[in-house]
Scaffold this active site. Structure first.
Site, mmCIF file in Angstrom:
data_model
loop_
_atom_site.group_PDB
_atom_site.id
_atom_site.type_symbol
_atom_site.label_atom_id
_atom_site.label_comp_id
_atom_site.label_asym_id
_atom_site.label_seq_id
_atom_site.Cartn_x
_atom_site.Cartn_y
_atom_site.Cartn_z
ATOM 1 N N ASP A 364 0.822 -1.211 0.000
ATOM 2 C CA ASP A 364 0.000 0.000 0.000
ATOM 3 C C ASP A 364 0.854 1.259 0.000
ATOM 4 O OD1 ASP A 364 -2.374 -1.672 0.507
ATOM 5 O OD2 ASP A 364 -1.478 -1.936 2.478
ATOM 6 N N SER A 389 2.326 6.692 0.954
ATOM 7 C CA SER A 389 1.546 5.786 1.764
ATOM 8 C C SER A 389 0.126 5.929 1.256
ATOM 9 C CB SER A 389 1.635 6.188 3.233
ATOM 10 O OG SER A 389 0.708 5.445 3.972
ATOM 11 N N ARG A 390 -0.370 4.871 0.617
ATOM 12 C CA ARG A 390 -1.652 5.016 -0.064
ATOM 13 C C ARG A 390 -2.862 4.944 0.859
ATOM 14 N NH1 ARG A 390 1.334 3.093 -4.629
ATOM 15 N NH2 ARG A 390 1.442 0.973 -3.879
ATOM 16 N N VAL A 391 -2.694 4.395 2.057
ATOM 17 C CA VAL A 391 -3.866 4.315 2.931
ATOM 18 C C VAL A 391 -3.658 4.952 4.297
ATOM 19 C CG1 VAL A 391 -4.794 2.256 1.831
ATOM 20 C CG2 VAL A 391 -3.277 2.010 3.785
#
Ligand code: ATP
Ligand code: MG
Length: 526
Positions: A364, A389-391
């Site tokens: 992620d 940081s995608r989430v």
């Protein structure tokens, strides 16, 4: 031994043995027809399944990895000098599992879960956890929204990680990859002390014994072993142990996750695991693909990392989770999590080669460490432009989110102007301001190894940077200023730090931080 000869042997054996009506026995037993390099080919074992544990006469264990028409291929889980062709191998009907329990904390174990730290057997109740297990289905998962604080200013402010997330740490040799992971573990001490532990598992794959000894010593000294388990498969252990070590670490993490607690697993590193997997696959004569890796090396990493999750709070619902091991059936609780920090080593910063791209696509986000930054003294050597940081953003605490919002943009703008300004052209004053602010922020974001910061201290110092309150101070004094500023806040404004830690950031707090910063910074103006 060539394949032809080998299938000949099989067919001869088949013919001979059918005369003796051994057919039924052959479903449970097999005969070694070839052994070498930690791989056994056996005739028989007709009912064996993929991943099944098998046993040899000297109690050596193996795992079934290839089921073929006329033979079964097995990897040995330990070195054995006694085994020879013609020996019997028998099914166990079990899949590869390890015993996990609370008293594993503080210990160093091997891939099989056996202690290797010389401190005797692991006491207390142990629960059998399978190495391979289906990842929790989507209905048992919650969105990532609770922070997993690393204590590293750069990461918690700009690339925040949440519980249940998979964040890749990637970079060349000696760029500080392990340090980031270890410091994240060390940072969990403050939660352990608050009685809200995050259980940490550090999986060392194909590293030297001396490196592992050094890491365990640091963790010990920092008081981090109380909530940490080290799983180690060194470069001198059998290749199979190096391949399965991350799965053991995950099985341990799942024990904590499924009993309702947060856990963190570090895989250091998956490049080495992939190389071990390639080695075994070539020995098993699986068709090699790109860079000679077998085609399913992608699947190896994805089925491992998919098991990271934040589990729903609802207890009754969590009890229906797929594939729950019998041993922990009565202890299932909702709300647990497993966060993964896989590490990948790149060659000359190339993140587009085979294994790195694979792992990037199944995580992620990534923290990319750069050699040039490292050598120019910018440490941690994180390249912010390709680190994401995608989430985790939604997992940041309010106060940090509020003050760090512009930092990433500011730094991106600074980096762009910085490379531009190298051409020596005349710079206007607004450009100079951006450059100066960027340089100060770069200083603020530097951090020594094994010195994680409390989130409140991070917010306090980053706020000073984003507000550009250190305009006048000399760059080399930033770290001295920081020390004094945080010390002062601790002495005189403990309540401000408490508020920040609890996510609160308001006018009053910003006023105090600004006043203190301006007052103290006077000293550092040259
Ligand atoms: P390897 O490729 O050998 O596994 P690595 O990328 O994991 O290396 P580390 O072992 O974490 O890198 O760090 C390499 C060296 O850099 C160590 O001596 C470590 O102490 C130092 N180092 C790491 N981070 C920092 C930092 N933030 N500030 C100063 N030194 C650092
Ligand atoms: Mg390392």
């Amino acid at each position: 031994m060539s394949d032809i000869k080998y299938s000949e042997i099989s067919s001869i054996l088949k013919k001979e043995l059918s005369d003796f009506q051994f057919e039924s026995k052959l479903s449970e037993f097999g005969i070694i027809v070839q052994i070498g390099d930690g791989v056994v080919r056996s005739f028989g074992l007709n009912s064996a399944f993929y991943g099944e544990l098998v046993e040899f006469p000297d109690e050596t264990k193996g795992m079934v990895l290839n089921l073929e028409e006329d033979h079964v291929s097995i990897v040995l889980l330990s070195l054995s000098k006694n085994l020879k062709e013609g020996d019997i191998v028998k099914r166990t009907g079990k899949i590869f599992s390890i015993n996990v329990g609370e008293n594993m904390l503080g210990r160093i174990v091997d891939t099989l879960g056996n202690p290797i730290d010389g401190k005797g057997p692991i006491k207390g109740k142990l629960f059998e956890m399978p190495l391979e297990r289906k990842a929790p289905g989507v209905i048992y998962r919650e969105p990532v929204k609770e922070p997993l604080q690393t204590g590293i200013k750069f990461i918690d402010s700009m690339i925040p990680i949440g519980r249940g997330q998979r964040e890749l740490i990637i970079g060349d040799r000696q760029t500080g990859k392990t340090t980031i992971a270890i410091d994240t573990i060390i940072n969990q001490k403050r939660f352990f002390e608050k009685n809200e532990p995050v259980y940490c598992i550090y999986v060392a794959i194909s590293q030297k014994g001396s490196t592992i000894a050094r890491i365990s010593k640091i963790l010990e000294e920092k008081g981090a072993m109380s909530y940490t388990i080290i799983v180690s498969a060194t470069s001198s252990d059998p290749v199979s142990m190096q391949i399965f070590a991350p799965f053991s670490g995950t099985a341990i993490g799942e024990y904590f996750r499924d009993t309702g607690r947060p856990s963190l697993v570090v895989y250091d590193d998956l490049s080495k695991q992939a190389v071990s997997y390639r080695e075994i696959s070539l020995l098993l004569r699986r068709p090699p693909g790109r860079e000679a890796y077998p085609g399913d090396v992608f699947y190896l990493h994805s089925r491992l990392l998919e098991r990271s999750a934040k589990i729903i709070k609802d207890q009754e619902m969590a009890k229906n989770m797929n594939d729950i091991p019998l041993s922990i059936k009565n202890q299932i609780k909702g709300g647990g999590s497993l966060t993964a920090l896989p590490i990948i080593e790149t060659q000359s910063g190339d993140i587009s080669s085979y294994i790195p791209t694979n792992v990037i696509s199944i995580t992620d986000g990534q923290i990319f460490l750069e050699k040039d930054l490292f050598h120019s003294g910018i440490r941690p050597a994180i390249n912010e432009s390709i680190s994401v940081s995608r989430v985790g953003g939604s997992a940041q605490i309010q106060s940090m989110r509020k003050i760090s919002g512009t930092l990433k943009l500011d730094q991106a703008q600074f980096k762009e102007l910085e490379s531009f300004s190298k051409f020596g052209s005349e710079l206007d004053s607004s450009t100079m301001d951006i450059l100066r602010k960027g340089k100060i922020n770069t200083e603020i974001l530097k951090q020594n190894p094994h010195d994680p910061y409390d989130i409140a201290d991070q917010i306090a110092i980053i706020y000073v940077g984003t507000k550009n309150l250190l305009k006048k101070i000399s760059i080399d004094k930033v770290s001295n200023f920081e020390k004094e500023y945080i010390f002062y806040l601790k002495e005189k404004h403990e309540n401000v730090l408490i508020s920040l830690r609890n996510g609160i950031f308001d006018e009053k707090i910003s006023e105090i931080l600004e006043t203190v910063a301006l007052e103290l910074s006077d000293k550092y103006i040259t």
